[in-house]
Design an enzyme around this catalytic site. Structure first.
Site, PDB file in Angstrom:
ATOM      1  N   GLU A  93       0.811  -1.221   0.000  1.00 17.52           N
ATOM      2  CA  GLU A  93       0.000   0.000   0.000  1.00 17.52           C
ATOM      3  C   GLU A  93       0.839   1.263   0.000  1.00 17.52           C
ATOM      4  O   GLU A  93       1.921   1.287   0.558  1.00 17.52           O
ATOM      5  CB  GLU A  93      -0.808   0.052   1.306  1.00 17.52           C
ATOM      6  CG  GLU A  93      -1.728  -1.096   1.504  1.00 17.52           C
ATOM      7  CD  GLU A  93      -2.273  -1.150   2.920  1.00 17.52           C
ATOM      8  OE1 GLU A  93      -1.979  -0.238   3.734  1.00 17.52           O
ATOM      9  OE2 GLU A  93      -2.996  -2.095   3.215  1.00 17.52           O
ATOM     10  N   CYS A 106       3.174   8.482   1.558  1.00 18.64           N
ATOM     11  CA  CYS A 106       3.648   7.545   2.567  1.00 18.64           C
ATOM     12  C   CYS A 106       3.936   6.241   1.832  1.00 18.64           C
ATOM     13  O   CYS A 106       3.021   5.607   1.303  1.00 18.64           O
ATOM     14  CB  CYS A 106       2.542   7.386   3.604  1.00 18.64           C
ATOM     15  SG  CYS A 106       2.877   6.164   4.834  1.00 18.64           S
ATOM     16  N   CYS A 113       6.283  -7.280   7.391  1.00 22.81           N
ATOM     17  CA  CYS A 113       7.374  -6.851   8.266  1.00 22.81           C
ATOM     18  C   CYS A 113       7.658  -7.963   9.249  1.00 22.81           C
ATOM     19  O   CYS A 113       6.742  -8.631   9.733  1.00 22.81           O
ATOM     20  CB  CYS A 113       6.982  -5.579   9.021  1.00 22.81           C
ATOM     21  SG  CYS A 113       8.286  -4.980  10.130  1.00 22.81           S
ATOM     22  N   CYS A 117       5.464  -5.936  15.854  1.00 19.50           N
ATOM     23  CA  CYS A 117       4.836  -5.083  16.863  1.00 19.50           C
ATOM     24  C   CYS A 117       3.350  -5.464  16.918  1.00 19.50           C
ATOM     25  O   CYS A 117       2.682  -5.470  15.885  1.00 19.50           O
ATOM     26  CB  CYS A 117       5.001  -3.608  16.512  1.00 19.50           C
ATOM     27  SG  CYS A 117       6.719  -3.160  16.194  1.00 19.50           S
ATOM     28  N   CYS A 120       0.335  -3.496  15.187  1.00 18.46           N
ATOM     29  CA  CYS A 120       0.513  -3.079  13.797  1.00 18.46           C
ATOM     30  C   CYS A 120      -0.019  -4.130  12.822  1.00 18.46           C
ATOM     31  O   CYS A 120       0.368  -5.299  12.895  1.00 18.46           O
ATOM     32  CB  CYS A 120       1.995  -2.819  13.547  1.00 18.46           C
ATOM     33  SG  CYS A 120       2.411  -2.585  11.810  1.00 18.46           S
ATOM     34  N   ASN A 294      -4.444   3.199  16.606  1.00 20.27           N
ATOM     35  CA  ASN A 294      -5.480   2.892  15.635  1.00 20.27           C
ATOM     36  C   ASN A 294      -5.833   1.409  15.815  1.00 20.27           C
ATOM     37  O   ASN A 294      -4.965   0.560  15.637  1.00 20.27           O
ATOM     38  CB  ASN A 294      -4.859   3.150  14.259  1.00 20.27           C
ATOM     39  CG  ASN A 294      -5.873   3.324  13.166  1.00 20.27           C
ATOM     40  OD1 ASN A 294      -7.075   3.203  13.388  1.00 20.27           O
ATOM     41  ND2 ASN A 294      -5.383   3.604  11.981  1.00 20.27           N
TER      42      ASN A 294
HETATM   43  N1  SAH Z   1       8.521   0.113  10.544  1.00 21.68           N
HETATM   44  C1  SAH Z   1       8.588   1.523  10.688  1.00 21.68           C
HETATM   45  C2  SAH Z   1       7.763   2.298   9.685  1.00 21.68           C
HETATM   46  C3  SAH Z   1       6.396   1.798   9.338  1.00 21.68           C
HETATM   47  S1  SAH Z   1       5.178   1.932  10.595  1.00 21.68           S
HETATM   48  C4  SAH Z   1       8.224   1.913  12.108  1.00 21.68           C
HETATM   49  O1  SAH Z   1       7.743   1.070  12.850  1.00 21.68           O
HETATM   50  O2  SAH Z   1       8.479   3.064  12.465  1.00 21.68           O
HETATM   51  C5  SAH Z   1       4.832   3.667  10.644  1.00 21.68           C
HETATM   52  C6  SAH Z   1       4.314   4.152  11.975  1.00 21.68           C
HETATM   53  O3  SAH Z   1       2.985   3.654  12.204  1.00 21.68           O
HETATM   54  C7  SAH Z   1       5.150   3.711  13.162  1.00 21.68           C
HETATM   55  O4  SAH Z   1       5.352   4.802  14.034  1.00 21.68           O
HETATM   56  C8  SAH Z   1       4.260   2.668  13.798  1.00 21.68           C
HETATM   57  O5  SAH Z   1       4.572   2.490  15.155  1.00 21.68           O
HETATM   58  C9  SAH Z   1       2.898   3.238  13.550  1.00 21.68           C
HETATM   59  N2  SAH Z   1       1.785   2.312  13.698  1.00 21.68           N
HETATM   60  C10 SAH Z   1       1.684   1.067  13.219  1.00 21.68           C
HETATM   61  N3  SAH Z   1       0.487   0.527  13.552  1.00 21.68           N
HETATM   62  C11 SAH Z   1      -0.174   1.479  14.246  1.00 21.68           C
HETATM   63  C12 SAH Z   1      -1.457   1.537  14.877  1.00 21.68           C
HETATM   64  N4  SAH Z   1      -2.286   0.490  14.844  1.00 21.68           N
HETATM   65  N5  SAH Z   1      -1.799   2.679  15.519  1.00 21.68           N
HETATM   66  C13 SAH Z   1      -0.962   3.749  15.553  1.00 21.68           C
HETATM   67  N6  SAH Z   1       0.261   3.752  14.988  1.00 21.68           N
HETATM   68  C14 SAH Z   1       0.645   2.621  14.352  1.00 21.68           C
HETATM   69 FE1  SF4 Z   2       7.119  -3.470  11.410  1.00 21.12          FE
HETATM   70 FE2  SF4 Z   2       6.605  -2.686  13.913  1.00 21.12          FE
HETATM   71 FE3  SF4 Z   2       6.906  -0.840  11.949  1.00 21.12          FE
HETATM   72 FE4  SF4 Z   2       4.746  -2.449  11.989  1.00 21.12          FE
HETATM   73  S1  SF4 Z   2       5.284  -0.885  13.511  1.00 21.12           S
HETATM   74  S2  SF4 Z   2       5.980  -1.958  10.234  1.00 21.12           S
HETATM   75  S3  SF4 Z   2       5.638  -4.380  12.803  1.00 21.12           S
HETATM   76  S4  SF4 Z   2       8.450  -2.291  12.744  1.00 21.12           S
END
Ligand code: SAH
Ligand code: SF4
Length: 344
Positions: A93, A106, A113, A117, A120, A294
């Site tokens: 996406e 973005c 990934c 986390c 996510c 989220n």
């Molecule tokens: N892997 C990288 C970049 C992609 S995620 C990272 O983790 O930084 C981009 C951002 O979205 C990150 O700050 C991540 O923590 C956040 N993110 C992912 N899922 C989320 C959610 N459900 N609610 C809020 N932020 C979220």
């Molecule tokens: Fe990967 Fe964590 Fe970033 Fe999601 S928030 S893309 S799982 S590093």
């Protein structure tokens, strides 16, 4: 035979590919201008290239390897998310956000990934593969071409889509160099932001690069026990190492580091945690973004209530930590990382 993806190539690599095809080097300059200045994708329209070379290009190369499968725009019209299919059938996406006079893309850096986390959607789906530099560049070109029709242009690129950009360092950096190149797309270094979960060696390496791009670090907790749960890679790169690397980044580049903190009701959003966060960030050249988490289908975490967000923020203000509360954008189109793909 698989076609070469021209967006994978830096200007220098394009010159050697073009001369390898028996064409003069200046054809590479022309081609680079067509792709990145005129934003033309079909070789047929590249009028100053000889017909024979255009035919050869059509046989051997492509500027458009991503197939848009589905696009959704938020009710306010300011956020558009597209699901793109890669040549091998995988999907990922990209999102375009238009606000405050900025047009921000973005981009995704990986399909899935590996870092897991729990909150996510991308992490929940596991890791498929890295994207190539061209597959990152083409996400930007996709929206740049759409904006061109409206006399607008991309102003910022953020690596906050699917995947961890510093776990795909080479392709991420190559994509930035290509989009930054003065002979083509010309997006200034300051217009890029890499968001990382906190891969310390990658941050150190980034600090040494010639182009000083923006760095955003996904923090989400200010103590190791909690961060181990929310961001499992913290076990490998604990907070003290991470903050030291961020300090180094700010010193080398003169740029303030952004920290992302997703507020989760009852888990990381209390006044004690706000104070711990304040102590952790004190004295660092930084800015803190607070984002109510989220909700995703694979996770029970709830976003913090407005009152808890404001109380958290007051504590940080009191400690002098610059911060912003981010309202979720495009929540009605599930613009959160990895959410369209999981639904699809
Ligand atoms: N892997 C990288 C970049 C992609 S995620 C990272 O983790 O930084 C981009 C951002 O979205 C990150 O700050 C991540 O923590 C956040 N993110 C992912 N899922 C989320 C959610 N459900 N609610 C809020 N932020 C979220
Ligand atoms: Fe990967 Fe964590 Fe970033 Fe999601 S928030 S893309 S799982 S590093």
């Amino acid at each position: 035979m698989e076609k070469i993806l021209l967006a994978d190539l830096s200007y220098e690599q394009l010159v050697s590919w073009v001369t390898g095809q028996g064409e003069p080097a200046f054809r590479a300059t022309q081609l680079f201008e067509w792709i990145y200045r005129s934003l033309v994708s079909g070789f047929g329209a590249m009028a100053n290239l000889p017909l024979s070379f255009r035919q050869k290009l059509a046989d051997l190369a492509t500027t458009q390897s991503l197939l848009p499968l589905e696009a959704v725009t938020s009710a306010d019209g300011l956020t558009t998310k597209v699901l793109l299919q890669l040549p091998d059938g995988e999907t990922m996406e990209s999102v375009l956000m238009s606000y405050e006079g900025r047009q921000t893309v973005c981009v995704s850096s990986q399909v899935g990934c590996a870092l897991g986390c729990p909150f996510c959607a991308t992490g929940q789906s596991g890791f498929k593969r890295n994207l190539s530099a061209g597959e990152i560049v083409e996400q930007v070109l996709h929206f740049a071409r759409q904006l061109q029709a409206r006399d607008a242009a991309i102003s910022n690129v953020v690596f906050m889509g699917m995947g961890e950009p510093l776990a795909n360092y080479e392709a991420t950096w190559q994509a930035i160099r290509i989009l930054n190149d003065r002979r083509g797309f010309r997006l200034g270094a300051r217009r890029f932001t890499i968001s990382t979960v906190g891969l310390v060696p990658g941050i150190r390496r980034l600090a040494q690069e010639k182009l000083a791009v923006g760095l955003a670090v996904s923090l989400h907790a200010a103590d190791n026990a909690l961060r181990d749960r929310l961001v499992p890679v913290n076990r490998r790169y604990p907070l003290a190492d991470l903050i030291a690397a961020c300090q180094e980044y700010a010193q080398h580049t003169g740029r303030r580091v952004s920290f992302e903190y997703a507020l989760i009701e009852g888990l990381n959003d209390g006044p004690r945690q706000a104070r711990e966060l304040g102590h952790l960030l004190r004295g660092l050249l930084c800015h803190l973004n607070l984002i109510p988490v989220n909700p995703t289908p694979g996770c029970t975490y709830r976003p913090s209530s407005r009152e808890r967000v404001m109380a958290f923020r007051r504590e940080l203000n009191r400690m002098g930590i610059a911060n912003t509360v981010r309202l979720e954008r495009g929540i009605d189109i599930q613009a959160g990382c990895g959410q369209l793909r999981s639904r699809f």
